[in-house]
Design an enzyme around this catalytic site. Structure first.
Site, short mmCIF file in Angstrom:
data_model
loop_
_atom_site.label_atom_id
_atom_site.label_comp_id
_atom_site.label_asym_id
_atom_site.label_seq_id
_atom_site.Cartn_x
_atom_site.Cartn_y
_atom_site.Cartn_z
N GLN A 89 -13.59 -9.13 -11.35
CA GLN A 89 -14.09 -9.94 -11.31
C GLN A 89 -15.34 -9.65 -11.96
OE1 GLN A 89 -13.83 -11.42 -8.31
NE2 GLN A 89 -15.44 -12.02 -7.98
N GLU A 143 7.69 5.45 -3.27
CA GLU A 143 7.39 7.02 -3.03
C GLU A 143 6.86 6.95 -1.85
OE1 GLU A 143 7.34 8.89 -6.29
OE2 GLU A 143 8.33 7.30 -7.62
C1 LIG Z 1 8.45 -1.25 -7.73
C2 LIG Z 1 9.52 -0.91 -6.91
C3 LIG Z 1 10.01 0.38 -7.45
C4 LIG Z 1 11.29 0.38 -6.32
N1 LIG Z 1 11.69 1.75 -6.99
C5 LIG Z 1 12.56 2.27 -5.55
C6 LIG Z 1 13.69 3.52 -6.37
O1 LIG Z 1 13.96 3.64 -7.46
N2 LIG Z 1 14.41 4.64 -5.48
C7 LIG Z 1 14.01 3.77 -4.36
O2 LIG Z 1 15.18 4.61 -4.04
N3 LIG Z 1 13.53 2.91 -4.00
C8 LIG Z 1 12.67 2.38 -4.86
N4 LIG Z 1 12.19 1.58 -4.53
C9 LIG Z 1 11.52 1.25 -2.98
C10 LIG Z 1 10.62 2.02 -1.91
O3 LIG Z 1 10.73 3.78 -1.84
C11 LIG Z 1 10.01 0.57 -0.94
O4 LIG Z 1 10.30 0.29 -0.90
C12 LIG Z 1 9.65 2.34 0.31
O5 LIG Z 1 9.78 3.43 0.53
C13 LIG Z 1 9.28 1.15 1.55
O6 LIG Z 1 9.95 0.88 1.47
P1 LIG Z 1 10.30 -1.31 2.46
O7 LIG Z 1 9.87 -1.78 1.03
O8 LIG Z 1 12.15 -1.03 3.32
O9 LIG Z 1 9.12 -1.15 3.82
P2 LIG Z 1 9.23 -0.86 5.33
O10 LIG Z 1 9.37 0.52 5.25
O11 LIG Z 1 9.40 -1.83 5.66
O12 LIG Z 1 7.37 -0.90 5.22
C14 LIG Z 1 6.68 -2.34 4.85
C15 LIG Z 1 5.19 -1.93 6.00
O13 LIG Z 1 5.17 -1.13 7.29
C16 LIG Z 1 4.53 -0.54 7.20
N5 LIG Z 1 5.64 0.92 8.29
C17 LIG Z 1 6.44 1.62 7.73
N6 LIG Z 1 6.56 2.73 8.75
C18 LIG Z 1 5.56 1.95 9.52
C19 LIG Z 1 4.74 3.07 10.75
N7 LIG Z 1 6.05 4.53 10.55
N8 LIG Z 1 3.96 2.58 10.79
C20 LIG Z 1 3.16 2.38 10.06
N9 LIG Z 1 3.37 1.51 9.05
C21 LIG Z 1 4.83 1.07 8.92
C22 LIG Z 1 4.74 0.36 5.42
O14 LIG Z 1 3.77 0.66 5.21
C23 LIG Z 1 4.58 -1.26 4.89
O15 LIG Z 1 2.99 -1.70 5.50
C24 LIG Z 1 11.07 0.46 -4.92
C25 LIG Z 1 9.71 0.34 -4.37
C26 LIG Z 1 9.02 -0.65 -5.46
C27 LIG Z 1 8.04 -1.52 -4.80
#
Ligand SMILES: Cc1cc2nc3c(=O)[nH]c(=O)nc-3n(C[C@H](O)[C@H](O)[C@H](O)COP(=O)(O)OP(=O)(O)OC[C@H]3O[C@@H](n4cnc5c(N)ncnc54)[C@H](O)[C@@H]3O)c2cc1C
Length: 402
Positions: free
Chosen positions: A349, A376
């Site tokens: 901004q 994480e």
């Molecule tokens: C750039 C990047 C690198 C990554 N690298 C790795 C890696 O090397 N190895 C690996 O294993 N994984 C990796 N990941 C995966 C990452 O750990 C997951 O994306 C993360 O744990 C969230 O899981 P999800 O994407 O399935 O989202 P979801 O679990 O589906 O969550 C979606 C939304 O729901 C919310 N939510 C979930 N549960 C609850 C709850 N109980 N109450 C309220 N809100 C909730 C979350 O906060 C989020 O806003 C990576 C992800 C990214 C973006």
């Protein structure tokens, strides 16, 4: 020369750190300052090539030596202040360098903490040299925030080994790793009690990259498939049934380091905004002399101080073996990543149109900071976990005083 050294010397001077950390901060800062040509080159390269090049370079220059504690007796593998300082400096200088460093450390740490002598001897010297690349694979499309839902199946075979079938999702270094640390379901018990960690070389028949993904900040990122993938019993890392413990042990330690990387990105954004505000003329005066700009710059400074202190405290708690360190790690990750997002946005901004030009510093930071609030442990999951560790003795005391 463009100075990339990120540290706040006043924070480094606090008793959280000792002279070894101060020397390391100086050395990694100087190393980053001398590598601006390398950063320019890797930004122009295809992400796999850049990632591989940076792991090799970090290894060659000794920055990964602590990943092989046996051949580096002076290094302290459990020293999270060191890992946090490294991530802060690398993130300030170049996102891909932080990525290369952090994923290698993420993959090697379960081996350091739970591997047997043979596993350590086999992998760690090469990971420390940067000649062998690791990845950590726990997430699946249906098991992101909820690690207990991991479904990739590892069934026992007659010869005592395992056969893996299923998928992993969103794996950093997925396309270029030589070895994956994989959390799979072996079924010793329900939910979290039925998971086991495995070391799976990427050339094992049955493992393949299912999809190459392109995140907003380009890097190696992939979905993996495991189809009749056979591994011997020696591939088990730690004990069968302890996969959830290994995954949580790792994530609790690395969350504070994500906070440290966020701090590096945020400092770079704040420094960029400050430099611009000093030279940009608006309404006949410098932007830095406008009251509303001062408010933004002051808020950034307060947020940077708070994040740096929380990261330092969490790493110090981990290094001194405090049983409650995970709570501080979660607090540091949540605060530092959320505030870094705000700081980067404020910097954009303050720069106005020039802040959104593709490949400018702020445009890069705007893309790079976003995923730190997701991986994480999302910010929401961090809040739930922190709420679960609130000290109820305080509520008791307050209730007695009512
Ligand atoms: C750039 C990047 C690198 C990554 N690298 C790795 C890696 O090397 N190895 C690996 O294993 N994984 C990796 N990941 C995966 C990452 O750990 C997951 O994306 C993360 O744990 C969230 O899981 P999800 O994407 O399935 O989202 P979801 O679990 O589906 O969550 C979606 C939304 O729901 C919310 N939510 C979930 N549960 C609850 C709850 N109980 N109450 C309220 N809100 C909730 C979350 O906060 C989020 O806003 C990576 C992800 C990214 C973006």
């Amino acid at each position: 020369m463009e100075l990339t050294t990120s540290f706040d010397p006043e924070i480094l001077g606090l008793p959280f750190y000792d002279d070894r950390h101060r020397r390391l901060a100086d050395a990694i800062g100087t190393w980053c300052d001398g590598r601006t040509a390398l950063w320019d080159e890797v930004r122009a390269e295809e992400p796999d090539k850049a990632g591989l090049r940076l792991v090799r370079q970090l290894g060659e220059d000794g920055w990964l030596a602590f990943l092989d504690p046996d051949s580096e007796p002076d290094a302290r593998p459990g020293d999270y202040r060191t890992i946090c300082l490294m991530r802060e400096a690398l993130a300030y200088a170049e996102d891909l360098a932080d990525f290369a460093f952090s994923i290698q450390a993420l993959a090697a740490t379960p081996l350091i903490r739970f591997g047997n002598d043979e596993q350590k001897r086999h992998y760690l010297p090469h990971m420390a040299q940067g000649s062998l690349v690791g990845a950590f694979a726990v997430s699946e499309e249906q098991a992101g925030s909820d690690v207990t839902a991991v479904g990739l199946a590892a069934a026992r075979t007659d010869d005592g080994g395992y056969v893996l079938n299923g998928h992993k999702a969103w794996i950093a270094n997925g396309t270029l790793a030589d070895v994956y640390v994989v959390i799979a379901r072996t079924g010793e018990g329900p939910g979290p009690l039925g998971l086991t960690a495995f070391l799976v070389p990427a050339d094992t028949p049955g493992v393949r990259v299912r999809d190459r993904l392109t995140p907003v900040a380009p890097r190696s990122f992939a979905h993996l498939a495991f189809e009749e993938c056979r591994v011997p019993r020696e591939a088990v890392l730690g004990k069968p049934g302890k996969g959830f413990v290994i995954a949580m042990d790792l994530l609790e330690r690395f969350r504070m380091t994500v906070g440290a990387a966020a701090l590096g990105f945020a400092r770079r954004a704040a420094d960029t905004a400050l430099a611009r505000a000093r030279t940009r003329q608006v309404g006949g005066a410098s932007l830095i002399d406008q009251q509303l700009a001062k408010v933004s710059l002051a808020d950034m400074d307060v947020q940077l101080n708070a994040a740096a202190l929380l990261v330092a405290r969490a790493a110090w708690e981990a290094d001194r073996g405090s049983p409650g360190f995970a709570r501080h790690s979660n607090i540091a990750k949540l605060h530092a990543t959320e505030e870094a997002q705000r700081i980067v946005d404020t910097a954009v901004q303050l720069l106005g149109a020039s802040g959104v030009v593709k490949d400018s510093v702020t445009e890069r930071l705007y893309r790079q900071i976003r995923s730190l609030r997701i991986y994480e442990g999302t910010s929401e999951v961090m809040r739930l976990t922190i709420a679960g560790t609130l000290d109820m003795r305080r509520a008791d005391r307050a209730a007695r005083a009512l």
